[in-house]
Scaffold this motif. Sequence first.
Motif, PDB file in Angstrom:
ATOM      1  N   GLU A 200       0.842  -1.231   0.043  1.00 47.24           N
ATOM      2  CA  GLU A 200       0.136   0.038   0.029  1.00 47.24           C
ATOM      3  C   GLU A 200       0.929   1.385   0.103  1.00 47.24           C
ATOM      4  O   GLU A 200       0.681   2.175  -0.825  1.00 47.24           O
ATOM      5  N   CYS A 201       1.923   1.227   0.768  1.00 45.52           N
ATOM      6  CA  CYS A 201       2.882   2.347   1.033  1.00 45.52           C
ATOM      7  C   CYS A 201       3.741   2.602  -0.545  1.00 45.52           C
ATOM      8  O   CYS A 201       3.626   3.704  -1.091  1.00 45.52           O
ATOM      9  N   PHE A 202       3.859   1.543  -1.031  1.00 45.60           N
ATOM     10  CA  PHE A 202       4.709   1.679  -2.168  1.00 45.60           C
ATOM     11  C   PHE A 202       3.729   2.168  -3.341  1.00 45.60           C
ATOM     12  O   PHE A 202       4.115   2.815  -4.223  1.00 45.60           O
ATOM     13  N   ASP A 203       2.380   1.562  -3.379  1.00 42.97           N
ATOM     14  CA  ASP A 203       1.472   2.010  -4.367  1.00 42.97           C
ATOM     15  C   ASP A 203       1.228   3.499  -4.469  1.00 42.97           C
ATOM     16  O   ASP A 203       1.376   4.225  -5.314  1.00 42.97           O
ATOM     17  N   PHE A 204       1.056   3.848  -3.116  1.00 44.42           N
ATOM     18  CA  PHE A 204       0.877   5.398  -3.038  1.00 44.42           C
ATOM     19  C   PHE A 204       2.093   6.069  -3.452  1.00 44.42           C
ATOM     20  O   PHE A 204       1.967   7.144  -4.010  1.00 44.42           O
ATOM     21  N   ALA A 205       3.208   5.733  -2.978  1.00 42.14           N
ATOM     22  CA  ALA A 205       4.578   6.418  -3.394  1.00 42.14           C
ATOM     23  C   ALA A 205       4.658   6.417  -4.754  1.00 42.14           C
ATOM     24  O   ALA A 205       5.190   7.580  -5.485  1.00 42.14           O
ATOM     25  N   ASP A 206       4.453   5.333  -5.522  1.00 39.91           N
ATOM     26  CA  ASP A 206       4.756   5.305  -6.811  1.00 39.91           C
ATOM     27  C   ASP A 206       3.760   6.389  -7.618  1.00 39.91           C
ATOM     28  O   ASP A 206       4.257   6.980  -8.481  1.00 39.91           O
ATOM     29  N   ARG A 207       2.575   6.223  -7.204  1.00 45.11           N
ATOM     30  CA  ARG A 207       1.634   7.114  -7.947  1.00 45.11           C
ATOM     31  C   ARG A 207       1.963   8.328  -7.957  1.00 45.11           C
ATOM     32  O   ARG A 207       1.723   9.387  -8.643  1.00 45.11           O
ATOM     33  N   ALA A 208       2.486   8.902  -6.396  1.00 45.76           N
ATOM     34  CA  ALA A 208       2.587  10.128  -6.329  1.00 45.76           C
ATOM     35  C   ALA A 208       3.649  10.905  -6.987  1.00 45.76           C
ATOM     36  O   ALA A 208       3.940  11.932  -7.721  1.00 45.76           O
TER      37      ALA A 208
END
Length: 350
Positions: A200-208
């Motif tokens: 979840e953290c990676f998905d958020f960080a990658d999208r941002a």
Amino acid sequence: MVDTMALLPSFIRPTRMTKRPARPAGRPPAGDEAVLDAPDDRLSPALVAAGRGEWAAAAGLLAATRAAAEWEPRDRYVRRLAAFARSRPEWYEEWRTTAPADPGVLLVGTQLAVDRAWPSPARAELLREVSPLITAAARADDRDPVPWRIALDHARGSRAGHRYFEELWEAAVRRAPHHYGCHVAALRYLAASWHGSHRECFDFADRAAQDAPAGSLVQALPARAAFGYLTDGCGPAVPRARLDAAADRAIALSGRLPAADPASAEVRNKLLYVLLTLDRWEDARVQLRLIGPYATSFPWDRFSDDPLGHFLRLREHLETAGPGPAPAGLLPVPVESLGARGGHARGADH
């Protein structure tokens, strides 16, 4: 203004510097040149004046960042001035008493209140009293995302629910879509709320990062997610390729930022840790040269009571050793365990 601040529920370090003589280009500085948490050229005079008990320079600095909408440095300065106020409360109290409506003093006071409450076992209860301070700081300038970053941290500390956090997040990104501090606050909330869900953290960080400009500090957000993963033994494995991609994105950002720059130092120190843990020695040496003399407490204070000494030992190892693992104790996460995802030391609040 949609004042989601009104929805806030009722429950809800001095710098060591040394003289730096000239050195051959491209070489890291000698150990006695190290600087821990150095202020930049704008903050330094304000801290010197604060040491004399004077607050006008700090007020002027924050006013200048507000007028120019320099939200990233404004956020950094608020944190540092609040840390100073924590050790010298009489300095802050004089400022607050003399200029109670100053947006700068409102921000510093709000950050100070959150910082004071955070270490307590009764954190959630103590944070109840901070809500009106956040609201006042936000109302002082509707453009400013920094009060909303503080609100995001506040919501995490008070265990606010996802829906409420999302309202704060939407208000923050309306003001500054790529503000790094707000993104870090959101990443921390994800890690705290869904402990072990590093995907979840990676998905958020990658999208941002994909949505942010190439020179935005948000490009370093995936590497911050990687740091959280590498220092936390919980949850399923994140593919090695994703960790490398996060590091590569941060390396590209670092190459766009000035070398030996205090404002970029924390991003590079954190990236250095990630690269060392991934066994990317040559990339780590490049970052060490870009760091120059500027060590930062984060991330090294997560692993040692002497963050500067820890950084210096790592630097010495990089300068003198060939490729290979760092000595025991320098890196708390053994690189050979990345595939197995076992035995990692649990990281502090990242």
